[in-house]
Write a protein that holds these residues in place. Structure first.
Motif, PDB file in Angstrom:
ATOM      1  N   MET A   1       0.689  -1.397  -0.096  1.00  0.00           N
ATOM      2  CA  MET A   1      -0.342  -0.798   0.144  1.00  0.00           C
ATOM      3  C   MET A   1       1.055   0.825  -0.029  1.00  0.00           C
ATOM      4  O   MET A   1       1.827   0.756   0.790  1.00  0.00           O
ATOM      5  N   THR A   2       0.910   2.703  -1.032  1.00  0.00           N
ATOM      6  CA  THR A   2       1.347   3.599  -0.544  1.00  0.00           C
ATOM      7  C   THR A   2       0.902   4.207   0.292  1.00  0.00           C
ATOM      8  O   THR A   2      -0.282   4.582   0.792  1.00  0.00           O
ATOM      9  N   LYS A   3       1.728   5.277   0.161  1.00  0.00           N
ATOM     10  CA  LYS A   3       0.468   6.705   1.600  1.00  0.00           C
ATOM     11  C   LYS A   3      -0.097   7.532   0.804  1.00  0.00           C
ATOM     12  O   LYS A   3      -1.093   7.122   1.738  1.00  0.00           O
ATOM     13  N   LYS A   4      -0.174   7.531  -0.265  1.00  0.00           N
ATOM     14  CA  LYS A   4      -1.454   8.127  -0.526  1.00  0.00           C
ATOM     15  C   LYS A   4      -2.746   7.109  -0.612  1.00  0.00           C
ATOM     16  O   LYS A   4      -3.545   7.292  -0.035  1.00  0.00           O
ATOM     17  N   GLN A   5      -2.714   5.594  -0.731  1.00  0.00           N
ATOM     18  CA  GLN A   5      -3.370   4.774  -0.678  1.00  0.00           C
ATOM     19  C   GLN A   5      -4.100   4.953   1.530  1.00  0.00           C
ATOM     20  O   GLN A   5      -5.509   4.626   1.099  1.00  0.00           O
ATOM     21  N   PHE A   6      -2.946   4.841   1.655  1.00  0.00           N
ATOM     22  CA  PHE A   6      -3.201   4.420   3.300  1.00  0.00           C
ATOM     23  C   PHE A   6      -4.024   5.756   3.563  1.00  0.00           C
ATOM     24  O   PHE A   6      -5.096   5.810   4.452  1.00  0.00           O
ATOM     25  N   LEU A   7      -3.523   7.212   3.325  1.00  0.00           N
ATOM     26  CA  LEU A   7      -3.900   8.433   3.729  1.00  0.00           C
ATOM     27  C   LEU A   7      -5.626   8.530   3.051  1.00  0.00           C
ATOM     28  O   LEU A   7      -6.950   8.930   3.568  1.00  0.00           O
ATOM     29  N   ASP A   8      -5.962   8.012   1.421  1.00  0.00           N
ATOM     30  CA  ASP A   8      -6.886   7.611   0.809  1.00  0.00           C
ATOM     31  C   ASP A   8      -8.175   7.027   1.961  1.00  0.00           C
ATOM     32  O   ASP A   8      -9.147   7.096   2.197  1.00  0.00           O
ATOM     33  N   ASP A   9      -7.140   5.641   2.150  1.00  0.00           N
ATOM     34  CA  ASP A   9      -8.395   4.829   3.170  1.00  0.00           C
ATOM     35  C   ASP A   9      -8.431   5.610   4.283  1.00  0.00           C
ATOM     36  O   ASP A   9     -10.150   5.242   4.463  1.00  0.00           O
ATOM     37  N   ILE A  10      -7.609   6.487   5.287  1.00  0.00           N
ATOM     38  CA  ILE A  10      -7.754   7.067   6.339  1.00  0.00           C
ATOM     39  C   ILE A  10      -9.206   7.975   6.266  1.00  0.00           C
ATOM     40  O   ILE A  10     -10.457   8.136   6.653  1.00  0.00           O
ATOM     41  N   GLN A  11      -8.760   8.737   5.079  1.00  0.00           N
ATOM     42  CA  GLN A  11      -9.875   9.721   5.085  1.00  0.00           C
ATOM     43  C   GLN A  11     -11.584   9.247   4.670  1.00  0.00           C
ATOM     44  O   GLN A  11     -12.523  10.126   5.404  1.00  0.00           O
ATOM     45  N   ASN A  12     -11.750   8.011   3.660  1.00  0.00           N
ATOM     46  CA  ASN A  12     -12.752   7.281   3.452  1.00  0.00           C
ATOM     47  C   ASN A  12     -13.234   6.353   4.759  1.00  0.00           C
ATOM     48  O   ASN A  12     -15.015   6.349   3.913  1.00  0.00           O
ATOM     49  N   ASN A  13     -12.843   6.124   6.261  1.00  0.00           N
ATOM     50  CA  ASN A  13     -13.309   5.844   6.608  1.00  0.00           C
ATOM     51  C   ASN A  13     -13.374   5.924   8.313  1.00  0.00           C
ATOM     52  O   ASN A  13     -13.521   5.554   9.297  1.00  0.00           O
ATOM     53  N   CYS A  14     -12.638   6.920   8.092  1.00  0.00           N
ATOM     54  CA  CYS A  14     -11.925   8.019   9.579  1.00  0.00           C
ATOM     55  C   CYS A  14     -12.884   9.299   9.966  1.00  0.00           C
ATOM     56  O   CYS A  14     -13.091   9.587   8.871  1.00  0.00           O
ATOM     57  N   SER A  15     -12.475   9.721  11.207  1.00  0.00           N
ATOM     58  CA  SER A  15     -12.923  11.255  11.337  1.00  0.00           C
ATOM     59  C   SER A  15     -12.114  11.653  10.734  1.00  0.00           C
ATOM     60  O   SER A  15     -10.693  11.530   9.947  1.00  0.00           O
ATOM     61  N   GLU A  16     -12.518  13.361   9.933  1.00  0.00           N
ATOM     62  CA  GLU A  16     -11.805  14.489   9.437  1.00  0.00           C
ATOM     63  C   GLU A  16     -10.383  14.811  10.278  1.00  0.00           C
ATOM     64  O   GLU A  16      -9.436  14.711   9.734  1.00  0.00           O
TER      65      GLU A  16
END
Length: 164
Positions: free
Chosen positions: A1-16
């Motif tokens: 997983m790339t940094k961008k994919q990880f952060l996108d996953d957090i953005q889509n599934n966690c709080s702002e």
């Protein structure tokens, strides 16, 4: 997983605020969005409670004021999302180290009696939490001497102040 994919996953599934905090942290660690993250190393890094304090220290104002949150809340949310046990070696070590800094001299030197009593109560609560910690109980040989010293310290303070 790339940094961008990880952060996108957090953005889509966690709080702002968790997303903003993780972006802040990971932009310090990795300059490129396509940086590959080792899953095991990433989980280990995120389970280390100290890293949240280290990498989010300069972002704390935003976390506290704008989002009425805390580093503790972010750590808990991240651990829950990644299914990391919050009762781990890092949180136990962090708690013990904080208590070790509260020496008898420091507590007895507090001039405000209300703050002194609150500090003693908080100290007791943390010792009770440590005693109930799964990680502590599974690793007693490693931590027990330090915890016993903390218990002796708080008992000394209570005796000095004639508190039962």
């Amino acid at each position: 997983m790339t940094k961008k994919q990880f952060l996108d996953d957090i953005q889509n599934n966690c709080s702002e605020i968790l997303y903003l905090s993780m972006s802040h942290m990971y932009n310090k660690l990795y300059k490129e969005d396509d940086t590959l993250l080792n899953t095991d190393e990433n989980r280990e890094f995120l389970s280390n409670y100290k890293n949240f304090h280290l990498y989010l220290n300069d972002f704390a104002g935003t976390i506290y004021s704008r989002y009425a949150s805390s580093i503790d809340n972010l750590y808990i949310e991240m651990c829950n999302y990644l299914e990391i046990d919050i009762d781990n070696k890092y949180t136990l070590e962090h708690t013990i180290m904080k208590l070790e800094k509260q020496t008898p001299e420091l507590i007895l030197g507090l001039t405000d009696e209300d703050i002194q009593m609150q500090t003693i109560e908080h100290f007791d609560e943390k010792l009770i939490a440590i005693d109930g910690s799964t990680h502590y109980n599974a690793n007693k040989e490693e931590f027990q001497p330090r915890v016993e010293k903390l218990q002796n310290n708080i008992n000394l303070i209570k005796n000095a102040l004639q508190i039962s």
